[in-house]
Design a protein around this motif. Structure first.
Motif, mmCIF file in Angstrom:
data_model
loop_
_atom_site.group_PDB
_atom_site.id
_atom_site.type_symbol
_atom_site.label_atom_id
_atom_site.label_comp_id
_atom_site.label_asym_id
_atom_site.label_seq_id
_atom_site.Cartn_x
_atom_site.Cartn_y
_atom_site.Cartn_z
ATOM 1 N N MET A 1 0.833 -1.194 0.000
ATOM 2 C CA MET A 1 0.000 0.000 0.000
ATOM 3 C C MET A 1 0.867 1.242 0.000
ATOM 4 O O MET A 1 1.988 1.212 0.504
ATOM 5 C CB MET A 1 -0.904 -0.013 1.233
ATOM 6 C CG MET A 1 -2.053 0.981 1.144
ATOM 7 S SD MET A 1 -2.912 1.136 2.705
ATOM 8 C CE MET A 1 -1.707 2.034 3.648
ATOM 9 N N LEU A 2 0.351 2.327 -0.504
ATOM 10 C CA LEU A 2 1.125 3.561 -0.667
ATOM 11 C C LEU A 2 2.389 3.277 -1.459
ATOM 12 O O LEU A 2 2.315 2.855 -2.589
ATOM 13 C CB LEU A 2 1.398 4.211 0.683
ATOM 14 C CG LEU A 2 0.163 4.806 1.392
ATOM 15 C CD1 LEU A 2 0.507 5.288 2.788
ATOM 16 C CD2 LEU A 2 -0.458 5.934 0.581
ATOM 17 N N TYR A 3 3.559 3.464 -0.843
ATOM 18 C CA TYR A 3 4.801 3.372 -1.604
ATOM 19 C C TYR A 3 5.568 2.105 -1.268
ATOM 20 O O TYR A 3 5.249 1.390 -0.329
ATOM 21 C CB TYR A 3 5.652 4.614 -1.339
ATOM 22 C CG TYR A 3 4.916 5.899 -1.585
ATOM 23 C CD1 TYR A 3 4.137 6.059 -2.739
ATOM 24 C CD2 TYR A 3 4.968 6.958 -0.685
ATOM 25 C CE1 TYR A 3 3.451 7.232 -2.977
ATOM 26 C CE2 TYR A 3 4.284 8.141 -0.918
ATOM 27 C CZ TYR A 3 3.518 8.272 -2.071
ATOM 28 O OH TYR A 3 2.835 9.430 -2.316
ATOM 29 N N SER A 4 6.624 1.865 -2.049
ATOM 30 C CA SER A 4 7.444 0.676 -1.852
ATOM 31 C C SER A 4 8.043 0.655 -0.450
ATOM 32 O O SER A 4 8.464 1.687 0.088
ATOM 33 C CB SER A 4 8.577 0.657 -2.883
ATOM 34 O OG SER A 4 9.520 -0.343 -2.582
ATOM 35 N N TYR A 277 -7.656 -2.414 -9.904
ATOM 36 C CA TYR A 277 -7.744 -2.378 -8.443
ATOM 37 C C TYR A 277 -6.726 -3.320 -7.803
ATOM 38 O O TYR A 277 -6.147 -3.009 -6.760
ATOM 39 C CB TYR A 277 -9.157 -2.723 -7.987
ATOM 40 C CG TYR A 277 -10.167 -1.614 -8.207
ATOM 41 C CD1 TYR A 277 -9.792 -0.394 -8.763
ATOM 42 C CD2 TYR A 277 -11.508 -1.779 -7.865
ATOM 43 C CE1 TYR A 277 -10.715 0.614 -8.966
ATOM 44 C CE2 TYR A 277 -12.444 -0.768 -8.068
ATOM 45 C CZ TYR A 277 -12.034 0.425 -8.618
ATOM 46 O OH TYR A 277 -12.952 1.427 -8.814
ATOM 47 N N ASP A 278 -6.509 -4.474 -8.434
ATOM 48 C CA ASP A 278 -5.477 -5.381 -7.924
ATOM 49 C C ASP A 278 -4.097 -4.744 -8.022
ATOM 50 O O ASP A 278 -3.274 -4.853 -7.101
ATOM 51 C CB ASP A 278 -5.477 -6.697 -8.717
ATOM 52 C CG ASP A 278 -6.631 -7.597 -8.337
ATOM 53 O OD1 ASP A 278 -7.237 -7.372 -7.267
ATOM 54 O OD2 ASP A 278 -6.926 -8.530 -9.106
ATOM 55 N N SER A 286 -8.402 -0.059 1.689
ATOM 56 C CA SER A 286 -9.660 -0.243 2.421
ATOM 57 C C SER A 286 -9.400 -0.842 3.803
ATOM 58 O O SER A 286 -9.977 -0.406 4.804
ATOM 59 C CB SER A 286 -10.607 -1.144 1.627
ATOM 60 O OG SER A 286 -10.979 -0.544 0.407
ATOM 61 N N ARG A 287 -8.494 -1.845 3.856
ATOM 62 C CA ARG A 287 -8.169 -2.454 5.154
ATOM 63 C C ARG A 287 -7.512 -1.438 6.082
ATOM 64 O O ARG A 287 -7.827 -1.383 7.280
ATOM 65 C CB ARG A 287 -7.253 -3.657 4.949
ATOM 66 C CG ARG A 287 -7.935 -4.866 4.335
ATOM 67 C CD ARG A 287 -7.041 -6.101 4.403
ATOM 68 N NE ARG A 287 -5.813 -5.926 3.633
ATOM 69 C CZ ARG A 287 -5.694 -6.246 2.346
ATOM 70 N NH1 ARG A 287 -6.733 -6.738 1.683
ATOM 71 N NH2 ARG A 287 -4.546 -6.076 1.720
ATOM 72 N N PHE A 293 -10.005 3.756 11.343
ATOM 73 C CA PHE A 293 -11.222 4.488 11.680
ATOM 74 C C PHE A 293 -12.363 3.593 12.153
ATOM 75 O O PHE A 293 -13.478 4.042 12.318
ATOM 76 C CB PHE A 293 -11.683 5.319 10.473
ATOM 77 C CG PHE A 293 -10.715 6.388 10.088
ATOM 78 C CD1 PHE A 293 -10.589 7.536 10.864
ATOM 79 C CD2 PHE A 293 -9.911 6.251 8.978
ATOM 80 C CE1 PHE A 293 -9.687 8.521 10.533
ATOM 81 C CE2 PHE A 293 -9.000 7.241 8.628
ATOM 82 C CZ PHE A 293 -8.890 8.376 9.413
ATOM 83 N N ASP A 294 -12.096 2.319 12.381
ATOM 84 C CA ASP A 294 -13.138 1.388 12.813
ATOM 85 C C ASP A 294 -13.299 1.491 14.335
ATOM 86 O O ASP A 294 -12.665 0.788 15.106
ATOM 87 C CB ASP A 294 -12.770 -0.035 12.407
ATOM 88 C CG ASP A 294 -13.888 -1.017 12.737
ATOM 89 O OD1 ASP A 294 -15.020 -0.547 12.965
ATOM 90 O OD2 ASP A 294 -13.611 -2.221 12.768
#
Length: 305
Positions: A1-4, A277-278, A286-287, A293-294
């Motif tokens: 996610m985000l960057y390497s 999306y993959d 999303s996770r 924020f959950d």
């Protein structure tokens, strides 16, 4: 996610290790950060960042109009989206020898793994066009020495590109290559070689890794990976191929849209939303969002109290 999650120093170490192994490394050119992710997903060894592609993406010809700031910014955008090592096109270094040293440090700060600097006169031309001019040997050597002296990470790859083959012939290219390697270049990029025999002659002349530029509609044949491996090439780049394929497909799709008023017939040529999306790890975002924020507000007391 985000960057390497692979740090720049580690990417550089890996590149040096792979080059030392003698393996042939495949570096397709990425026209964008998303393109770099796609290259990585297909199992390639690295990502190449072409000055011609950056220029074209800005709507400019590849004649030295882009600035160090523009090129470094695009290089950083691309390299931080992939775990693979990245090599970037530094053109003629963006100025005099002191500027070349600054270019190296700017690219180091951007997280890139290496760069190549060429011996053309500025403003430069695409390496596979006629009418090129090259600087004298002393100026070419000073550019390489400035790059090496400016480097802070010893694993950052300094590659020398020479365009003299198209100007003065193969013998001159061999002499220039030897001088550039003696000046400290870690690797060699002999541009616009006409045959496999010419690559073999360059390989015999210098004992550093050598790059082959496989570009469509140019001076060189479209040699295969196996052919280039057999003559001692260590890195192969396809600098503009993905841009050309993408723009060709886009042009044909726009023609269809003009003629038919819709793109239904082109659906099987498009990247599916799910594949996109993959590639960008949509689920990872999303996770992350849910984990952060959950929560819910716990009411300690009733409203009456």
């Amino acid at each position: 996610m985000l960057y390497s999650n692979v740090l720049a120093a580690e990417k550089r170490r890996i590149l040096r290790e792979r080059l030392a192994s003698g393996d042939l490394l495949r570096f397709p050119g990425a026209p964008s950060p998303l393109g770099a992710r796609l290259i990585e997903s297909k199992g390639f060894d690295g990502v190449y960042i072409s000055g011609a592609v950056i220029s074209a993406d800005l709507g400019l010809p590849d004649i030295g109009l882009t600035t160090l700031t523009e090129v470094a910014a695009r290089g950083q955008q691309i390299t931080r989206m992939t775990d693979l090592p990245t090599i970037i096109d530094a053109d003629t270094g963006f100025g005099e020898p002191m500027n070349v040293a600054r270019t190296v440090q700017t690219f180091e700060d951007a997280g890139l793994s290496g760069m190549h600097i060429e011996d053309q006169v500025n403003p430069k031309r695409c390496g596979h066009l006629d009418g090129k001019s090259v600087v004298d040997a002393d100026t070419a050597v000073k550019r390489v020495r400035a790059a090496v002296d400016g480097r802070r990470d010893p694993n950052f790859l300094i590659m020398a590109r020479t365009d003299i083959r198209a100007v003065d012939g193969l013998d001159a290219a061999i002499d220039r290559a030897k001088a550039l390697v003696d000046a400290g270049a870690d690797a060699l990029f002999p541009e616009a070689m006409r045959s496999l025999e010419e690559f073999a002659a360059m390989r015999a002349a210098v004992d550093v890794p050598m790059l082959a530029n496989v570009t469509e509609f140019g001076k060189s044949e479209l040699f295969s990976v196996d052919q280039l491996r057999d003559v001692g090439v260590n890195i192969v780049v396809w600098p503009v191929s993905l841009l050309r394929i993408g723009m060709g497909a886009a042009s044909r799709a726009l023609d269809t849209l003009v003629e038919d008023g819709h793109l239904t017939s082109k659906l099987d040529e498009m990247q599916h939303r799910a594949d996109l999306y993959d590639l960008i790890d949509y689920q990872g975002y999303s996770r992350f969002d849910q984990n952060v924020f959950d929560f819910h507000v716990r009411r300690e007391h009733s409203e009456a109290s």
